[in-house]
Design an enzyme around this catalytic site. Structure first.
Site, PDB file in Angstrom:
ATOM      1  N   SER A 131       0.865  -1.164  -0.173  1.00  0.00           N
ATOM      2  CA  SER A 131      -0.098   0.001  -0.019  1.00  0.00           C
ATOM      3  C   SER A 131       0.754   1.327  -0.012  1.00  0.00           C
ATOM      4  CB  SER A 131      -0.820   0.209   0.981  1.00  0.00           C
ATOM      5  OG  SER A 131      -1.660   1.346   1.194  1.00  0.00           O
ATOM      6  N   LYS A 185      -4.164  -6.829   3.487  1.00  0.00           N
ATOM      7  CA  LYS A 185      -4.386  -5.781   2.448  1.00  0.00           C
ATOM      8  C   LYS A 185      -5.857  -5.494   2.229  1.00  0.00           C
ATOM      9  CE  LYS A 185      -3.091  -2.625  -0.217  1.00  0.00           C
ATOM     10  NZ  LYS A 185      -3.699  -2.389  -1.427  1.00  0.00           N
ATOM     11  N   HIS A 188      -7.159  -3.620   5.140  1.00  0.00           N
ATOM     12  CA  HIS A 188      -6.492  -2.334   5.054  1.00  0.00           C
ATOM     13  C   HIS A 188      -7.417  -1.328   4.099  1.00  0.00           C
ATOM     14  CE1 HIS A 188      -4.288   0.761   2.654  1.00  0.00           C
ATOM     15  NE2 HIS A 188      -3.486   1.049   3.879  1.00  0.00           N
ATOM     16  N   ASN A 189      -7.913  -1.957   2.929  1.00  0.00           N
ATOM     17  CA  ASN A 189      -8.598  -1.278   1.863  1.00  0.00           C
ATOM     18  C   ASN A 189      -9.962  -0.899   2.660  1.00  0.00           C
ATOM     19  OD1 ASN A 189      -6.064  -1.681   0.434  1.00  0.00           O
ATOM     20  ND2 ASN A 189      -7.187  -2.057  -1.549  1.00  0.00           N
ATOM     21  N   GLU A 192      -9.800   1.897   4.541  1.00  0.00           N
ATOM     22  CA  GLU A 192      -9.580   2.918   3.621  1.00  0.00           C
ATOM     23  C   GLU A 192     -10.891   3.504   2.933  1.00  0.00           C
ATOM     24  OE1 GLU A 192      -6.423   2.259   0.841  1.00  0.00           O
ATOM     25  OE2 GLU A 192      -7.887   2.942  -0.800  1.00  0.00           O
TER      26      GLU A 192
END
Ligand code: NBP
Length: 472
Positions: A131, A185, A188-189, A192
């Protein structure tokens, strides 16, 4: 002979691959690069990568032969079938123990499948989330590897040199087996998506209710960011003061209100549902993007129903809004960490959530001041039930939830959609409700489907004969 060869290869010379290769070259690593369309490789090595420790290669055989053994190859190609295609084409040239690192946003179930297939062939595989976008790839991203641990040990020095650096160490660590890296990940997104939507809803309130100009908003977000130290808020205040070259208007006013998505947010929500985990703020953010994309329908429906009222709010409202954004942002992290905690147990990832928060401290898109207290909270108690009750955040919740409540209740009257802000509040209220109406849901389920229910006053499973179906 092997010493003359290159340390690592990057396949895929689009935005991420080019910048990652340049980053590695700048750390003294010798890098081979390859792209399906060879013209891109040629242009890259002749221009941006000139004299930068980077060698262009024009066939996969040439690429593999240019590397020290065991070979270390990073794929930075489009997620999905292209990853399988490249692996398939690479395999004839690889030896046992060689290492493939998939650095794209691959779906975690694909990563599990690829890990198994490659493991059978003796090839070591690391599914690795990266990222930080273009800038992060070049100057130091957050790197989230999972998969073959022995492979990680071989590439550890390379990844540590490439990652963003903080006082707590480089933003990379071995996360766990199988697809753990891509799972982290994905979440994480998901976080986000939620933070972006929360900021966007706050912006919408500022322009529609508080009638602020983009420039005024920019100043406010810049001031608030002294508390958040958030990359997403930083780019927001920069965007809001940006002028469109063609029209001279604030660029945000020229951009269409219809957002796209590539899948990581949706996958987070789908998997949370499968795991029976509630992540409503993230879910609302994904839905908000979907709704934004049907602009024509929104225009047709908006012509029939007028937006309710102009609002008269006193000056203290902006301070409530500040607190609402602050506390709902923490809720977005809380939902994501909860999903990781449950997935870790369910899928055997054995994640250290404190380490996850540490490698998100810099380099990645959700970096902010909140990652340090999150790190501390999970270090103290790896089985923490929810960040909302951690010592690190408890007093924030006590102080700021009333202001989130004030914002949600006022703004609902103005008919402005604030799905993530209100879902964050509902998440908090749901979690802190000793009594929910699910007793009635149990009764309804038993009434129409004989699904049975549990009682408060004794153990066991019960059913009531609610209706005499033979006499209906
Ligand atoms: P893209 O996701 O746009 O992919 C373009 C690259 O994939 C090009 O090098 C293209 O080669 C190659 N490619 C394709 Br398309 N099909 C291929 C195939 N069948 N065989 C070989 N190569 C193929 O690039 P990106 O934006 O740099 O992202 C790379 C990965 O990193 C993606 O998984 C992305 O989701 C992830 N990611 C991106 C960002 C970001 O900010 N962009 C951030 C974090 C993660 P060609 O030139 O020959 O078409």
């Amino acid at each position: 002979m092997d010493q003359q060869k290159n340390d690592i290869a990057v396949i895929g010379m689009a935005v991420m691959g080019q910048n990652l290769a340049l980053n590695m070259g700048s750390k003294g690593l010798k890098v081979s690069v390859y792209n399906r369309t060879s013209e891109k490789t040629k242009r890259f090595v002749e221009e941006r990568a000139k004299n930068k420790n980077i060698q262009g290669t024009y066939s996969l055989e040439e690429l593999v032969n240019s590397l020290k053994t065991p070979r270390k190859i990073i794929l930075m190609v489009k997620a999905g079938k292209p990853v399988d295609d490249v692996i398939e084409e690479l395999l004839p040239y690889l030896n046992k123990e060689d290492i493939i690192i998939d650095g794209g946003n691959s779906y975690y179930k694909d990563t599990d499948r690829r890990y198994e297939e490659l493991h059978k062939k003796g090839i070591r595989f690391l599914g690795t989330g990266i990222s930080g976008g273009e800038y992060g790839a070049l100057h130091g991203p957050s790197i989230m590897p999972g998969g073959d641990e022995s492979a990680y040990e071989e590439v550890k020095n390379i990844l540590e040199a490439t990652a963003a650096q903080t006082e707590d160490g480089p933003c990379v660590t071995y996360l766990g087996p199988k697809s753990s890296g891509h799972y982290v990940k994905m979440v994480h997104n998901g976080i986000e998506y939620a933070i972006m939507e929360l900021i966007a809803e706050t912006y919408d309130i500022m322009r529609k209710v508080l009638k602020m100009t983009p420039q005024d908003m920019s100043k406010v977000f810049k001031e608030w960011n002294e508390d958040h130290k958030s990359y997403l808020m930083e780019i927001t205040y920069k965007i809001l003061e940006w002028k469109d070259e063609e029209t001279g208007q604030p660029i945000v006013d020229v951009i269409l209100d219809s957002a796209k998505q590539k899948g990581t947010g949706k996958w987070s929500v789908q998997d949370a549902l499968d795991l029976n985990i509630s992540i409503p703020t993230i879910n609302a953010a994904v839905n908000a993007r979907t709704l934004s994309s049907i602009k024509d329908e929104r225009i047709r429906i908006g012509e029939i129903y007028e937006t309710p009222t102009e609002m008269n709010l006193d000056e203290s409202f902006i301070n409530s809004l500040r607190d609402a954004l602050y506390i709902s942002t923490i809720i977005a992290y809380a939902e994501g960490m909860k999903l990781l905690q449950v997935a870790s147990k369910e899928y055997g990832y054995n994640l250290d959530l404190s380490e996850v928060a540490r490698i998100w401290e810099d380099g990645c898109i959700i970096r902010s001041t909140f990652l340090k207290p999150i790190q501390r909270a999970f270090k103290k108690d790896p089985n923490l039930v929810n960040l909302i009750i951690s010592d690190e955040f408890k007093s924030d919740f006590k102080k700021k939830i009333p202001n989130l409540r004030e914002v949600v209740s006022q703004i609902k009257k103005a008919g402005i959609p604030i799905p993530s802000l209100s879902s964050a509040l509902d998440y908090f209220d749901g979690l802190s409700s000793k009594e929910l109406p699910a007793n009635l849901i149990q009764a309804q389920r038993d009434y129409f489907g004989a699904h049975t229910y549990e009682r408060r006053d004794k153990e066991g499973i019960f059913h009531t004969e609610w209706q005499d179906i033979h006499n209906i």
